[in-house]
Design an enzyme around this catalytic site. Structure first.
Site, PDB file in Angstrom:
ATOM      1  CE1 TYR A  72      -4.072   1.609   0.950  1.00  0.00           C
ATOM      2  CE2 TYR A  72      -2.737   3.365   1.521  1.00  0.00           C
ATOM      3  CZ  TYR A  72      -3.976   2.984   1.029  1.00  0.00           C
ATOM      4  OH  TYR A  72      -4.728   4.022   1.088  1.00  0.00           O
ATOM      5  CG  PHE A 124      -8.497  14.564 -25.342  1.00  0.00           C
ATOM      6  CD1 PHE A 124      -8.619  14.225 -26.768  1.00  0.00           C
ATOM      7  CD2 PHE A 124      -8.926  13.753 -24.334  1.00  0.00           C
ATOM      8  CE1 PHE A 124      -9.617  13.085 -26.890  1.00  0.00           C
ATOM      9  CE2 PHE A 124      -9.650  12.531 -24.373  1.00  0.00           C
ATOM     10  CZ  PHE A 124      -9.762  12.300 -25.768  1.00  0.00           C
ATOM     11  CG  ASP A 125     -13.157  14.025 -25.402  1.00  0.00           C
ATOM     12  OD1 ASP A 125     -11.829  13.835 -25.027  1.00  0.00           O
ATOM     13  OD2 ASP A 125     -13.971  13.072 -25.885  1.00  0.00           O
ATOM     14  CG  ASP A 215      -3.011  16.002 -22.615  1.00  0.00           C
ATOM     15  OD1 ASP A 215      -2.413  14.951 -22.522  1.00  0.00           O
ATOM     16  OD2 ASP A 215      -4.205  16.367 -23.014  1.00  0.00           O
ATOM     17  CB  ALA A 217      -1.901  11.389 -24.252  1.00  0.00           C
ATOM     18  CE  LYS A 258      -4.900   8.487 -24.981  1.00  0.00           C
ATOM     19  NZ  LYS A 258      -5.936   8.579 -23.826  1.00  0.00           N
ATOM     20  CG  HIS A 450     -18.305  11.926 -27.667  1.00  0.00           C
ATOM     21  ND1 HIS A 450     -18.010  13.116 -26.646  1.00  0.00           N
ATOM     22  CD2 HIS A 450     -17.343  11.107 -27.625  1.00  0.00           C
ATOM     23  CE1 HIS A 450     -16.614  12.841 -26.138  1.00  0.00           C
ATOM     24  NE2 HIS A 450     -16.300  11.742 -26.808  1.00  0.00           N
TER      25      HIS A 450
HETATM   26  N1  F0G Z   1      -5.131  13.852 -23.120  1.00  0.00           N
HETATM   27  C1  F0G Z   1      -5.245  13.490 -24.468  1.00  0.00           C
HETATM   28  C2  F0G Z   1      -4.462  13.995 -25.668  1.00  0.00           C
HETATM   29  C3  F0G Z   1      -5.889  12.356 -24.717  1.00  0.00           C
HETATM   30  O1  F0G Z   1      -5.745  11.863 -26.019  1.00  0.00           O
HETATM   31  C4  F0G Z   1      -6.497  11.520 -23.757  1.00  0.00           C
HETATM   32  C5  F0G Z   1      -7.523  10.367 -24.257  1.00  0.00           C
HETATM   33  C6  F0G Z   1      -6.553  11.968 -22.300  1.00  0.00           C
HETATM   34  C7  F0G Z   1      -5.921  13.323 -22.086  1.00  0.00           C
HETATM   35  C8  F0G Z   1      -7.278  11.397 -21.262  1.00  0.00           C
HETATM   36  O2  F0G Z   1      -6.598  10.247 -20.949  1.00  0.00           O
HETATM   37  O3  F0G Z   1      -8.283   8.526 -21.636  1.00  0.00           O
HETATM   38  O4  F0G Z   1      -6.212   8.069 -19.899  1.00  0.00           O
HETATM   39  O5  F0G Z   1      -8.071   9.515 -19.136  1.00  0.00           O
HETATM   40  N2  F0G Z   1      -7.721  10.115 -25.226  1.00  0.00           N
HETATM   41  C9  F0G Z   1      -8.398   8.768 -25.499  1.00  0.00           C
HETATM   42  C10 F0G Z   1      -8.494   8.747 -27.079  1.00  0.00           C
HETATM   43  C11 F0G Z   1      -9.498   8.552 -24.763  1.00  0.00           C
HETATM   44  O6  F0G Z   1      -9.256   7.959 -27.355  1.00  0.00           O
HETATM   45  O7  F0G Z   1      -7.782   9.672 -27.776  1.00  0.00           O
HETATM   46  P1  F0G Z   1      -7.461   9.076 -20.541  1.00  0.00           P
END
Ligand code: F0G
Length: 462
Positions: A72, A124-125, A215, A217, A258, A450
């Site tokens: 833990y 990102f969304d 960010d 990813a 990713k 979506h």
């Molecule tokens: N930032 C970027 C640029 C992303 O593409 C994603 C996720 C996230 C943050 C959020 O990360 O999914 O680990 O919570 N993108 C996925 C996609 C879902 O399909 O592009 P997460």
């Protein structure tokens, strides 16, 4: 004879996938209320919904799973990951989270308040969602070329420094908690950001006293593009380029699903101890104690290994060349795709593919559904559905582009799968004029709609 490029790995384990008939797919789509997120994975032949958490781990990563430490507090695997993050990105402080959006939630809980502005390059969304959820505004400052799918600008993820400075000048620093740079820029097609641009953004961030976060990813894919396209970095190694990129960042959020090449996980990297301590409190509340924060020990160990593998040039060559292979098959057929091809996905320009479908009928969603119907290939809409409604007017937002993203999972499909995908999309392109109408909304959530939206097909009026 010049030897062709080929994969820098061989396959040790396989998972069968199954074809279906068009009639089956039609019924499954009706049952799914025309939302591809509602399909079961067995109903999909080639799944390009996302490259997130869908990659194949290496034998070394699986070996790391076996040696994970599940304590833990003070887990050995946590320290392994901490050392790797320090080594690759240079951040002294790090917090593990269960995925990228959790890292956003924790960090933004410390920094974002109602009325704030957060400039960036097409957030990102989930990032935008977490900003808007806090009644703040995400302001897109991406260069204009990004919205022109035919422009071959080598760094279409770049920020327009003039637009950024206008935002930074428009309010006091207390109301602009940070600048968020997404590398690569997913929303505009997995497009990279150059070091030159990172330096420019950093200069403005210092001029106005506003921190700069990445960010991250797809940070390694971004570094590959810098290696290929930015003169100054041609002879440099990928790890050297990554170090140079992160020299300018005050912190990072990461979706490890990713470029961590793991199936779940995320983290925050920081330089500032005070912010780390504040974020730790939120992390403990939302995620878990600081030495696991939403991840199993074994997953942290596999992530540490994945981060080392993802900055290997041979791996990145294989990865990005496969995406470009698919892109070139489509481009050669005259199919409108975002140029140049990005790092993790091919983005089809739906407004050019189906110019006769009304925007109010969700053009990119219409195209994504047709591609699934044609051959069981699941992509994702990056268009008006994903853009959500305007938080104030509640009107539909119609972004400049409507795209279908075909995201390629890492180390999962072969180039014959790419041939199959290209043939299927070519078939849809040939019959595009027979697609006469789109969809309307039956039910939707107030934010990030979506994922759960329910649609119905609009009947064609003869
Ligand atoms: N930032 C970027 C640029 C992303 O593409 C994603 C996720 C996230 C943050 C959020 O990360 O999914 O680990 O919570 N993108 C996925 C996609 C879902 O399909 O592009 P997460």
């Amino acid at each position: 004879m010049l030897l062709p490029n080929c994969e820098s790995y061989k396959i040790k384990m396989i998972e069968p996938i199954y074809q279906s008939t068009k009639e089956q797919r039609l019924q499954w789509l009706r049952d799914a209320k025309y939302n591809l997120f509602n399909l079961r994975s067995e109903q999909v032949f080639i799944d390009l919904l996302t490259d997130s958490g869908t990659g194949a781990m290496s034998d070394r990563q699986w070996a790391e799973l076996m040696s994970g430490d599940e304590s833990y507090a003070g887990s050995r695997s946590y320290y392994k990951l901490k050392d790797t993050i320090k080594d690759i990105f240079g951040f002294e402080y790090f917090l593990p989270t269960h995925q990228g959006r959790a890292a956003e939630n924790v960090l933004f809980s410390c920094l974002v308040k109602a009325g704030d502005k957060v400039p960036g390059n097409a957030h990102f969304d989930t990032t935008k969602g977490h900003i808007e959820f806090r009644k703040a505004t995400a302001i897109d400052c991406t260069i204009d070329e990004a919205s022109d799918s035919t422009s071959v600008h080598p760094f279409k993820g770049n920020i327009d420094l003039i637009k950024l400075e206008q935002v930074l000048k428009s309010d006091s620093p207390e109301n602009i908690p940070f600048i968020m740079l997404t590398i690569t820029c997913n929303t505009f097609g997995g497009q990279p950001v150059s070091i030159e641009n990172i330096r420019g953004v950093h200069k403005l961030s210092r001029k106005y006293g506003i921190p700069l976060f990445f960010d991250s990813a797809r940070f390694a894919e971004n570094a590959w593009f810098i290696h290929e396209r930015e003169e100054e970095f041609r002879g440099k190694s990928i790890p050297e380029i990554v170090k140079e990129m992160y020299r300018y960042a005050d912190g990072m959020t990461m979706s490890s699903k990713k470029d961590g090449i793991v199936n779940i996980g995320g983290f925050i990297g920081l330089r500032d101890e005070k912010l780390y301590k504040l974020a730790s409190t939120f992390n403990i509340m939302f995620e878990g104690f600081n030495t696991y924060g939403g991840m199993a020990g074994r997953d942290m160990a596999a992530l540490a290994q994945g981060l080392k593998e993802v900055i290997d040039k041979d791996y990145l060559d294989t990865r990005i060349r496969q995406v470009h292979y698919l892109g070139s098959l489509l481009t050669d057929e005259g199919i409108p795709v975002q140029q140049p091809i990005g790092g993790h996905a091919v983005f089809i320009d739906a407004l050019k593919f189906l110019p006769h479908i009304k925007r109010e009928e969700f053009v990119a969603q219409t195209l994504a559904l047709e591609i699934y119907l044609e051959a069981g290939i699941r992509g994702v809409e990056i268009g008006a559905l994903m853009a959500d409604r305007d938080p104030v007017s509640r009107e539909n937002r119609f972004p400049q582009m409507e795209m279908v993203r075909l995201a390629i999972p890492r180390r999962v499909y072969t180039n014959s799968h790419m041939d199959y995908i290209a043939a299927a999309i070519k078939n849809v392109y040939k019959r595009r004029e027979s697609i006469r109408s789109g969809y309307r909304i039956l039910n939707e959530a107030p934010i990030l709609r979506h994922f759960t939206i329910e649609l119905e097909k609009i009947p064609v009026i003869k």
